[in-house]
Design an enzyme around this catalytic site. Structure first.
Site, mmCIF file in Angstrom:
data_model
loop_
_atom_site.group_PDB
_atom_site.id
_atom_site.type_symbol
_atom_site.label_atom_id
_atom_site.label_comp_id
_atom_site.label_asym_id
_atom_site.label_seq_id
_atom_site.Cartn_x
_atom_site.Cartn_y
_atom_site.Cartn_z
ATOM 1 N N THR A 254 39.612 -10.116 -13.270
ATOM 2 C CA THR A 254 40.488 -9.759 -12.151
ATOM 3 C C THR A 254 41.937 -10.071 -12.501
ATOM 4 O OG1 THR A 254 40.261 -11.948 -11.127
ATOM 5 C CG2 THR A 254 38.662 -10.270 -10.476
ATOM 6 N N GLY A 255 42.812 -9.918 -11.512
ATOM 7 C CA GLY A 255 44.227 -10.177 -11.699
ATOM 8 C C GLY A 255 44.667 -11.556 -11.288
ATOM 9 N N ASP A 256 43.722 -12.413 -10.881
ATOM 10 C CA ASP A 256 44.083 -13.775 -10.482
ATOM 11 C C ASP A 256 42.914 -14.691 -10.818
ATOM 12 O OD1 ASP A 256 45.350 -16.043 -9.144
ATOM 13 O OD2 ASP A 256 46.511 -14.574 -8.014
ATOM 14 N N ASP A 257 42.897 -15.912 -10.252
ATOM 15 C CA ASP A 257 41.865 -16.887 -10.603
ATOM 16 C C ASP A 257 40.464 -16.290 -10.451
ATOM 17 O OD1 ASP A 257 43.976 -18.650 -10.905
ATOM 18 O OD2 ASP A 257 43.664 -19.618 -8.961
ATOM 19 N N SER A 288 41.249 -13.251 -17.229
ATOM 20 C CA SER A 288 42.272 -13.156 -16.191
ATOM 21 C C SER A 288 43.605 -13.618 -16.754
ATOM 22 C CB SER A 288 41.908 -14.031 -14.990
ATOM 23 O OG SER A 288 43.018 -14.204 -14.126
#
Length: 452
Positions: A254-257, A288
């Protein structure tokens, strides 16, 4: 014809659930440990299909009415043992909808539940009391695409069908600063218990992907969570003021944690006072630009008794991130992270007391978090540019930090980056590059004695 299909599906469901309910798994003769037994899988005899309510899987027809009517039927007929809502192969476009207790949302192979991109029709709900406002904007927040509040005995599963949030329209609103309210999560369970999410692909969430909040006994297993690396705030799984959460055997990119354990934001989280505890994260793989395993930064209700083990991380911003800030209050205690492999990361480990924003100007700068009892062991990294940092708070030093058998190798070059540390105490054994002086070195082959 349809009844015959449902009969075959019922037999398949029985066999699948029978396998999933086994608590002992063996690979190459070794037992695989699982926490998934906290919520046993349930076999339901009653099955309905979204097509019974006019659902059309052509990717264009809006099926919001069909989903809401099907779930209304499950809620009010109250079949003994609950009911399965079967989603056949096809692309079912829909607005957001609420689930109900005693139901299974079952996605067949090739089934897609796709969110509409008409944001004007999206319902608004109240902010979470432990946040005091929307996480991004003051006021309320958009309801999650698939939502549940005050539910129990709910299963989302299937044959790796897909729940697609079509989040790019929301990401662009965030980038252009045209959001009026906080973006919707993809799936959120509030005030709920005995929840299972398994064998489904979740992709392109507008905001956080799976968000169990104020909930207990939640199993998330065998899921795939996908979003572009540049998609903003698309956390994978965020247990929030929740207890007894089991996350296992999943892939997240994903684009975050990938996984972030939370418990409320500043003065609102302190007042609400509901901690996250009893969280297990096991056999998760992913990538990520942010963190693989994170605690925080919203930890105002407290976070304790978290175990993360057998984690594989690739192309990361951060491998492990424990984060909080002044004004948070609360605590982070008894965190164990072990058996982690990371490759190609900007930084291996970060424990910091200066991360995250505030909901408003009313936070108390004297509300300092306590960080105590963080153990990390058996961590191996390749192509890690900087091994790590531990930066506590001057008036609330981080204590009881225990590092053992940690080896974070950088890229080839003349200099070896060093750890950066301040306002921290603890012990270290078999750590390379050599840890900061604030961590007392313990001779040995990879164990350390904690100071707590």
């Amino acid at each position: 014809m349809f009844q015959s299909i449902l009969w075959v599906f019922t037999i398949i469901q029985f066999l699948v659930l029978l396998l999933l309910q086994q608590q002992q798994w063996f690979v190459n003769g070794e037992e695989i440990v699982t926490c998934s037994g906290i919520v046993p899988m349930k076999y339901r005899q009653d099955t309905i299909s979204i097509t019974d309510f006019g659902g059309v899987g052509d990717g264009h027809t809006l099926n919001t009415k069909a989903f809401r009517e099907a779930i209304y039927r499950i809620e009010h007929l109250k079949r003994r043992g609950g009911t399965i809502l079967y989603i056949p192969p096809g692309v079912f476009l829909t607005g957001s909808f609420n689930l109900t207790s005693h139901m299974t949302l079952y996605l067949a192979k090739g089934a897609v539940i796709r969110a509409t991109q008409d944001t004007s029709t999206w319902p608004l709900i109240a902010p979470l009391p432990s946040y005091g406002r929307g996480r991004e904007r003051p006021g309320g927040r958009y309801m999650s695409f698939i939502h549940g509040d005050g539910l129990h005995d709910v299963i989302i599963t299937g044959e790796n069908g897909t729940i697609d949030g079509q989040g790019d329209v929301w990401w662009n609103m965030w980038r252009q600063r045209t959001l009026q309210f906080t973006r919707p999560n993809l799936v959120e369970f509030m005030n709920s218990k005995n929840i299972i999410i398994s064998n489904v692909i979740f992709q392109n969430s507008p905001f956080w992907t799976l968000h169990p909040v104020y909930s207990s006994n939640v199993v998330i297993r065998y899921v795939t969570i996908l979003a572009p690396a540049d998609s903003p705030n698309t956390d994978g799984i965020d247990p929030d003021s929740s207890s007894h959460v089991c996350i296992e055997d999943s892939y997240i990119s994903t684009g975050d944690d990938l996984v972030a354990v939370k418990s409320g934001w500043d003065e609102y989280g302190i007042k609400y006072g509901r901690k996250s505890y009893g969280i297990t994260i096991r056999r998760v793989t992913g990538s990520s630009p942010f963190a693989g395993i994170a605690i925080g930064s919203e930890t105002s209700g407290g976070v304790e008794n978290v175990l993360a083990e057998h984690i594989n991380l690739f192309n990361m911003g951060l491998g492990i991130h424990v984060k909080t800030n002044i004004g948070r209050g609360g605590y982070i205690k008894n965190i164990t992270i072990s058996d982690v492999y990371m490759e190609n990361a900007r930084k291996g480990i970060k424990i910091a007391g200066d991360v995250g924003d505030h909901p408003d100007e009313n936070y108390d700068p004297n509300a300092l978090p306590v960080v105590h009892g963080v153990t990390m062991r058996n961590i191996w990294g390749e192509k890690v540019l900087q091994p790590g940092s531990i930066q506590g708070l001057k008036n609330s030093p981080f204590t009881g930090i225990c590092f053992s058998n940690i080896h974070l190798h950088g890229v080839e070059g003349p200099a070896t980056p060093l750890w950066k540390c301040s306002d921290v105490s603890g012990t270290a054994s078999a750590v390379s590059p050599s840890p900061c002086a604030q961590l007392t070195s313990i001779p040995g082959t990879g164990t350390c004695l904690n100071s707590f």
